[in-house]
Design a protein around this motif. Structure first.
Motif, PDB file in Angstrom:
ATOM      1  N   TRP A 203      25.971  -7.180  18.582  1.00 53.52           N
ATOM      2  CA  TRP A 203      26.603  -8.260  19.340  1.00 53.52           C
ATOM      3  C   TRP A 203      25.559  -9.111  20.047  1.00 53.52           C
ATOM      4  CZ3 TRP A 203      26.056  -8.986  24.535  1.00 53.52           C
ATOM      5  CH2 TRP A 203      25.777  -7.883  25.358  1.00 53.52           C
ATOM      6  N   ILE A 204      24.424  -8.526  20.439  1.00 59.47           N
ATOM      7  CA  ILE A 204      23.369  -9.326  21.056  1.00 59.47           C
ATOM      8  C   ILE A 204      22.735 -10.254  20.024  1.00 59.47           C
ATOM      9  CG2 ILE A 204      21.041  -9.180  22.036  1.00 59.47           C
ATOM     10  CD1 ILE A 204      22.062  -6.835  23.706  1.00 59.47           C
ATOM     11  N   TYR A 205      22.595  -9.774  18.790  1.00 56.73           N
ATOM     12  CA  TYR A 205      22.103 -10.623  17.705  1.00 56.73           C
ATOM     13  C   TYR A 205      22.997 -11.864  17.575  1.00 56.73           C
ATOM     14  CZ  TYR A 205      20.430 -11.785  12.967  1.00 56.73           C
ATOM     15  OH  TYR A 205      19.894 -12.402  11.875  1.00 56.73           O
ATOM     16  N   ARG A 206      24.299 -11.645  17.511  1.00 57.15           N
ATOM     17  CA  ARG A 206      25.222 -12.776  17.377  1.00 57.15           C
ATOM     18  C   ARG A 206      25.179 -13.675  18.612  1.00 57.15           C
ATOM     19  NH1 ARG A 206      28.554  -8.636  14.738  1.00 57.15           N
ATOM     20  NH2 ARG A 206      29.406  -8.090  16.783  1.00 57.15           N
ATOM     21  N   GLU A 207      25.122 -13.069  19.794  1.00 58.16           N
ATOM     22  CA  GLU A 207      25.083 -13.837  21.038  1.00 58.16           C
ATOM     23  C   GLU A 207      23.816 -14.680  21.112  1.00 58.16           C
ATOM     24  OE1 GLU A 207      23.965 -12.029  24.963  1.00 58.16           O
ATOM     25  OE2 GLU A 207      26.105 -12.349  25.357  1.00 58.16           O
ATOM     26  N   HIS A 208      22.697 -14.089  20.693  1.00 62.33           N
ATOM     27  CA  HIS A 208      21.417 -14.808  20.714  1.00 62.33           C
ATOM     28  C   HIS A 208      21.489 -16.041  19.812  1.00 62.33           C
ATOM     29  CE1 HIS A 208      17.012 -15.214  21.005  1.00 62.33           C
ATOM     30  NE2 HIS A 208      17.052 -15.507  19.709  1.00 62.33           N
ATOM     31  N   CYS A 209      21.996 -15.851  18.605  1.00 63.15           N
ATOM     32  CA  CYS A 209      22.086 -16.974  17.662  1.00 63.15           C
ATOM     33  C   CYS A 209      23.009 -18.069  18.200  1.00 63.15           C
ATOM     34  CB  CYS A 209      22.573 -16.484  16.303  1.00 63.15           C
ATOM     35  SG  CYS A 209      21.387 -15.402  15.443  1.00 63.15           S
ATOM     36  N   ASN A 210      24.121 -17.693  18.797  1.00 63.74           N
ATOM     37  CA  ASN A 210      25.038 -18.678  19.357  1.00 63.74           C
ATOM     38  C   ASN A 210      24.418 -19.414  20.542  1.00 63.74           C
ATOM     39  OD1 ASN A 210      27.132 -18.232  17.525  1.00 63.74           O
ATOM     40  ND2 ASN A 210      28.003 -16.569  18.745  1.00 63.74           N
ATOM     41  N   MET A 211      23.611 -18.710  21.332  1.00 56.68           N
ATOM     42  CA  MET A 211      22.926 -19.371  22.441  1.00 56.68           C
ATOM     43  C   MET A 211      22.001 -20.454  21.919  1.00 56.68           C
ATOM     44  SD  MET A 211      20.106 -17.838  25.139  1.00 56.68           S
ATOM     45  CE  MET A 211      18.870 -17.681  23.824  1.00 56.68           C
ATOM     46  N   ILE A 212      21.245 -20.154  20.864  1.00 61.59           N
ATOM     47  CA  ILE A 212      20.318 -21.138  20.301  1.00 61.59           C
ATOM     48  C   ILE A 212      21.091 -22.348  19.776  1.00 61.59           C
ATOM     49  CG2 ILE A 212      18.580 -21.554  18.537  1.00 61.59           C
ATOM     50  CD1 ILE A 212      17.757 -19.636  20.834  1.00 61.59           C
ATOM     51  N   ARG A 213      22.175 -22.099  19.085  1.00 61.47           N
ATOM     52  CA  ARG A 213      22.983 -23.213  18.558  1.00 61.47           C
ATOM     53  C   ARG A 213      23.508 -24.108  19.690  1.00 61.47           C
ATOM     54  NH1 ARG A 213      25.404 -18.604  15.401  1.00 61.47           N
ATOM     55  NH2 ARG A 213      24.277 -18.593  13.408  1.00 61.47           N
ATOM     56  N   GLY A 214      23.793 -23.502  20.832  1.00 63.61           N
ATOM     57  CA  GLY A 214      24.282 -24.286  21.956  1.00 63.61           C
ATOM     58  C   GLY A 214      23.192 -25.026  22.701  1.00 63.61           C
ATOM     59  N   LEU A 215      21.956 -24.534  22.603  1.00 63.27           N
ATOM     60  CA  LEU A 215      20.853 -25.135  23.351  1.00 63.27           C
ATOM     61  C   LEU A 215      20.177 -26.282  22.625  1.00 63.27           C
ATOM     62  CD1 LEU A 215      18.941 -22.041  24.822  1.00 63.27           C
ATOM     63  CD2 LEU A 215      20.171 -23.792  26.115  1.00 63.27           C
ATOM     64  N   VAL A 216      20.129 -26.211  21.298  1.00 65.39           N
ATOM     65  CA  VAL A 216      19.257 -27.110  20.536  1.00 65.39           C
ATOM     66  C   VAL A 216      20.083 -28.140  19.765  1.00 65.39           C
ATOM     67  CG1 VAL A 216      17.393 -27.210  18.847  1.00 65.39           C
ATOM     68  CG2 VAL A 216      17.651 -25.179  20.285  1.00 65.39           C
ATOM     69  N   PRO A 217      19.771 -29.422  19.910  1.00 63.49           N
ATOM     70  CA  PRO A 217      20.456 -30.441  19.110  1.00 63.49           C
ATOM     71  C   PRO A 217      20.261 -30.183  17.615  1.00 63.49           C
ATOM     72  CG  PRO A 217      19.143 -31.449  20.853  1.00 63.49           C
ATOM     73  CD  PRO A 217      18.782 -29.998  20.839  1.00 63.49           C
ATOM     74  N   LYS A 218      21.241 -30.559  16.812  1.00 61.86           N
ATOM     75  CA  LYS A 218      21.206 -30.229  15.392  1.00 61.86           C
ATOM     76  C   LYS A 218      20.008 -30.836  14.678  1.00 61.86           C
ATOM     77  CE  LYS A 218      26.131 -29.336  14.716  1.00 61.86           C
ATOM     78  NZ  LYS A 218      27.362 -29.686  13.948  1.00 61.86           N
ATOM     79  N   ASP A 219      19.554 -32.001  15.116  1.00 62.01           N
ATOM     80  CA  ASP A 219      18.429 -32.631  14.433  1.00 62.01           C
ATOM     81  C   ASP A 219      17.097 -31.968  14.758  1.00 62.01           C
ATOM     82  OD1 ASP A 219      18.263 -33.435  17.068  1.00 62.01           O
ATOM     83  OD2 ASP A 219      17.830 -35.535  16.618  1.00 62.01           O
TER      84      ASP A 219
END
Length: 293
Positions: A203-219
């Protein structure tokens, strides 16, 4: 392993500053722009990605192994960065900045593995011009098995733990990686990293990835795994595709074993010699005391 006392306690500061104190090199200064931050969790193709970035001209690309094996090492500085991240600063200013990271990464154009994943949010904020790669494993269960056999396997090894008691560099390697980086990333404030990864890893793996997606603009973000190879990575970084196979480093049966052998060569023999000297001295003193008392 035996759970640690609070890692921000006077006990651990005494151990670090007096018992296992090592000379520290001067802090680095920024000599090249930070261009790529690869924030995927451990065992997500981090060393393969390091080799790929080096081939693409990102000198130097810093990996978690460098924390332990660069000469001279800067593990006490990494310990202070970990403590500031997890526990805050005495003056209440807990934010880590580019100045903090330049002290250890000032020579690096890219960073991956431990430093990047543990400090992902802070590095992304510190270097807003850098591109971000979220390197993942295609199969979460396969990632979990890999982490359990490697990182957790080291944590369960009494040999490496004992080596850390009788060799200063080995102490710092264990202390930074097993107590301050991975243990706290996987929510083990008691220092029991193995239990925490087995309990919380997925669950931390998934949480970590979701945090990055929320922090970084797609471009500015590329989600990537080793199976994707050169093309999406080179397109994202605006680099030509090299005329070579994509590197595959640090596999469980080869690369990881080589790193364990490196640890054995550097530290284990010295630790057991130190242990023999210490116990020999104790026995000798005991014998003298027994004779004359």
């Amino acid at each position: 392993m035996v759970p640690s006392p609070g890692l921000d306690s006077w006990w651990w500061r005494f151990i670090e500053n007096y018992v296992y104190r090592v000379p520290e090199p001067p802090p680095r200064t920024r000599t090249t722009p930070m261009q790529v931050i690869c924030v995927g969790p451990p065992r997500s193709g981090t060393e393969s990605l390091q080799q790929a970035l080096l081939a693409l001209g990102y000198d130097y690309t810093y990996h978690g192994w460098d924390i332990m094996f660069e000469t001279p090492h800067r593990m006490p500085t990494w310990a202070r960065l970990c403590r500031k991240k997890w526990y805050g600063a005495a003056d209440g200013e807990a934010d880590l900045t580019a100045v903090d990271f330049d002290a250890v990464l000032g020579h690096a154009a890219a960073v991956t593995d431990a430093a990047a994943s543990v400090f992902a949010a802070e590095l992304i904020a510190a270097y807003p011009e850098a591109k971000v790669v979220l390197n993942t494993r295609a199969d979460l269960d396969e990632w979990y098995r890999s982490v359990d056999k490697t990182i957790v396997g080291v944590n369960d090894s009494w040999v490496f733990w004992l080596t850390g008691l009788f060799n200063r560099e080995a102490f710092w390697a264990w202390h930074v990686a097993e107590r301050l980086m991975w243990a706290l990333l996987f929510r083990a404030p008691d220092g029991n990293m193995a239990t925490a990864i087995r309990r919380n890893g997925k669950w931390i793996y998934r949480e970590h990835c979701n945090m990055i997606r929320g922090l970084v603009p797609k471009d500015r973000l590329l989600e990537w795994n080793v199976g994707d190879g050169w093309e999406p990575l080179c397109k994202f970084l605006d680099k030509p595709v090299p005329d070579m196979d994509f590197p595959h480093a640090n596999a469980m049966g080869t690369g990881w074993k080589q790193r364990e052998d490196q640890v054995t060569k550097l530290w284990v023999g010295k630790a057991f010699r130190n242990m023999a000297v210490i116990f020999g001295t104790i026995v000798g003193i005991g014998a003298v005391c027994y004779k004359y008392l």
